[in-house]
Design a protein around this motif. Structure first.
Motif, short mmCIF file in Angstrom:
data_model
loop_
_atom_site.label_atom_id
_atom_site.label_comp_id
_atom_site.label_asym_id
_atom_site.label_seq_id
_atom_site.Cartn_x
_atom_site.Cartn_y
_atom_site.Cartn_z
N GLU A 129 0.83 -1.20 0.00
CA GLU A 129 0.00 0.00 0.00
C GLU A 129 0.87 1.26 0.00
N PRO A 130 0.32 2.39 -0.48
CA PRO A 130 1.10 3.64 -0.52
C PRO A 130 1.16 4.37 0.81
N GLY A 131 0.26 4.03 1.75
CA GLY A 131 0.19 4.78 2.99
C GLY A 131 0.02 3.91 4.21
N ILE A 132 0.24 4.51 5.38
CA ILE A 132 -0.02 3.83 6.65
C ILE A 132 -0.54 4.86 7.64
N GLN A 133 -1.65 4.52 8.28
CA GLN A 133 -2.24 5.37 9.31
C GLN A 133 -1.65 4.97 10.66
N VAL A 134 -1.04 5.92 11.32
CA VAL A 134 -0.57 5.69 12.69
C VAL A 134 -1.56 6.36 13.64
N TYR A 135 -2.17 5.54 14.48
CA TYR A 135 -3.16 6.04 15.44
C TYR A 135 -2.72 5.63 16.83
N SER A 136 -2.57 6.61 17.72
CA SER A 136 -1.99 6.35 19.03
C SER A 136 -3.02 6.17 20.14
N GLY A 137 -4.19 5.64 19.79
CA GLY A 137 -5.19 5.31 20.81
C GLY A 137 -5.68 6.51 21.59
N ASN A 138 -5.78 7.67 20.91
CA ASN A 138 -6.11 8.92 21.60
C ASN A 138 -7.51 8.93 22.19
N PHE A 139 -8.42 8.14 21.60
CA PHE A 139 -9.81 8.21 22.05
C PHE A 139 -10.19 7.08 23.01
N LEU A 140 -9.25 6.22 23.32
CA LEU A 140 -9.47 5.30 24.44
C LEU A 140 -9.52 6.16 25.70
N ASP A 141 -10.55 5.94 26.52
CA ASP A 141 -10.74 6.87 27.63
C ASP A 141 -11.07 6.20 28.96
N GLY A 142 -10.78 4.90 29.06
CA GLY A 142 -11.02 4.22 30.32
C GLY A 142 -12.43 3.73 30.52
#
Length: 379
Positions: A311-324
């Motif tokens: 694939e041409p891209g990769i999304q890096v998501y750092s779990g910002n919306f995990l909220d306990g």
């Protein structure tokens, strides 16, 4: 005769007991397969276990094509589960999430859920800041794939998506092939065909915490991304259409660094807009599966994940919306930044950005995408 009947009865009881034990035997990761047995939209759900000669184990449910657990050895030889998820199918059904899912038809966001195809404006569901995210609220992560366990290391999932599914055009037949290799890699091959021109962009949405302890944030993980550029987003997480350099910005992972090193530098507007990292990187690999696209390492466990893709891209998501508010496997609460997602993909909103690689699939063509998650240890 009575003795024979008695022996036959004992044998039948022993066989029944063995069968019951087999049905309730836990996986290496501690999952009970019986807790993944139900019916969704008249389709049966199950848990499938893949194992290789090295002792690695991967558990997958056909509900959403989700990777539920990945057991790999750490630097001390102890087996660790390195992905977030749930202990039962009930939680996957009742708690909205993308944990481990095979995403379709379109991974990531489409601006205002709208795109034009051959002069026709198609309106999709708007389920994320006015945009269509991950195929809409009834995307494939919430559907049951047909499953074929080919052997102990290989599972093929098939999703037949009808014309008009979440308003996407075309009858699409999509396949996800999981192959667990003997060198501790999960090779995921996606393919799809259609009877009408449509768009497609599939990915896996596993949430990785390579320490094996998701009660702790993954911000100490060391990340490398083989990308000199990325696609900025606005305050609604939508790509602007620009491709800009990572140089001299917190987006630069060409030299490995801790995920958390710059993550709260909200003076940099992209981190403020993304609430951390939630961006697409433009890979330097140009579709070469032999080049590392990204690499993630836990300094605690020594476990390393290398990602390879065409694939041409990769999304890096750092779990910002995990909220306990979500409790996962083994009763562990998932707090903010408990994981890192590495989603191989075409760029977000590509249907509305003709200057970017196309996501259009036509009748007679076959969509092919591949992602390899390869695990090892750095001691």
């Amino acid at each position: 005769m009575k003795r024979h009947a008695l022996l036959a009865g004992i044998a039948a009881l022993m066989l029944a007991a063995c069968n019951q034990k087999a049905e309730t035997e836990l996986t290496l990761s501690g999952l009970n397969p019986a807790k993944f047995e139900t019916t969704v939209n008249d389709a049966a759900t199950h848990l499938y276990t893949l194992k290789n000669e090295a002792g690695m184990e991967v558990c997958i449910t056909n509900f959403g094509g989700r990777i539920v657990s990945i057991m790999v050895p750490d630097k001390d030889g102890n087996m660790q589960d390195v992905v977030l998820g749930f202990d039962s199918i009930a939680d996957y059904i009742n708690v909205p999430s993308d944990f481990g899912a095979s995403i379709g038809r379109y991974a990531n966001r489409i601006n205002q859920g709208k795109f034009v195809l051959d002069g026709d404006t198609i309106q999709l569901p708007q389920n994320n800041f006015g945009h269509c995210l991950h195929g809409g609220p009834k995307g494939w992560q919430y559907q049951v794939y047909n499953a074929n366990l080919i052997d102990n290391t290989t599972l093929e999932l098939t999703r037949i998506s009808p014309d008009g599914d979440e308003n996407f055009p075309g009858n699409v037949t999509a396949k996800v092939l999981f192959k667990l290799t003997d060198d501790n890699a999960i090779d995921i091959k996606y393919s799809a065909t259609t009877d009408k021109k449509t768009i497609i962009n599939m990915t896996n949405h596993s949430y990785f915490n390579l320490s094996g302890d998701p009660s702790k944030a993954a911000t100490d993980h060391i990340l490398y991304v083989n990308a000199d550029n990325y696609t900025p987003v606005d305050s609604t997480f939508m790509t602007t259409g620009e491709i800009v350099t990572v140089k001299d910005t917190p987006m630069d992972f060409t030299t490995p660094k801790a995920v958390g090193q710059d993550i709260t530098n909200f003076d940099f507007v992209q981190l403020k807009n993304g609430n951390g990292y939630d961006h697409n990187w433009v890979l330097n690999t140009q579709g070469d599966l032999n080049q590392v696209a990204a690499k993630l390492t836990s300094p605690t466990s020594g476990i390393t994940l290398e990602v390879y893709t065409n694939e041409p891209g990769i999304q890096v998501y750092s779990g910002n919306f995990l909220d306990g508010t979500v409790t996962g496997k083994k009763g562990i609460t998932y707090n903010q930044r408990a994981s890192v997602c590495l989603e191989t993909q075409h760029y977000p909103d590509s249907p509305n950005k003709p200057q970017w690689p196309s996501v259009i699939l036509k009748p007679g063509q076959t969509y092919n995408s591949e992602c390899i998650f390869k695990f090892s240890v750095e001691k």
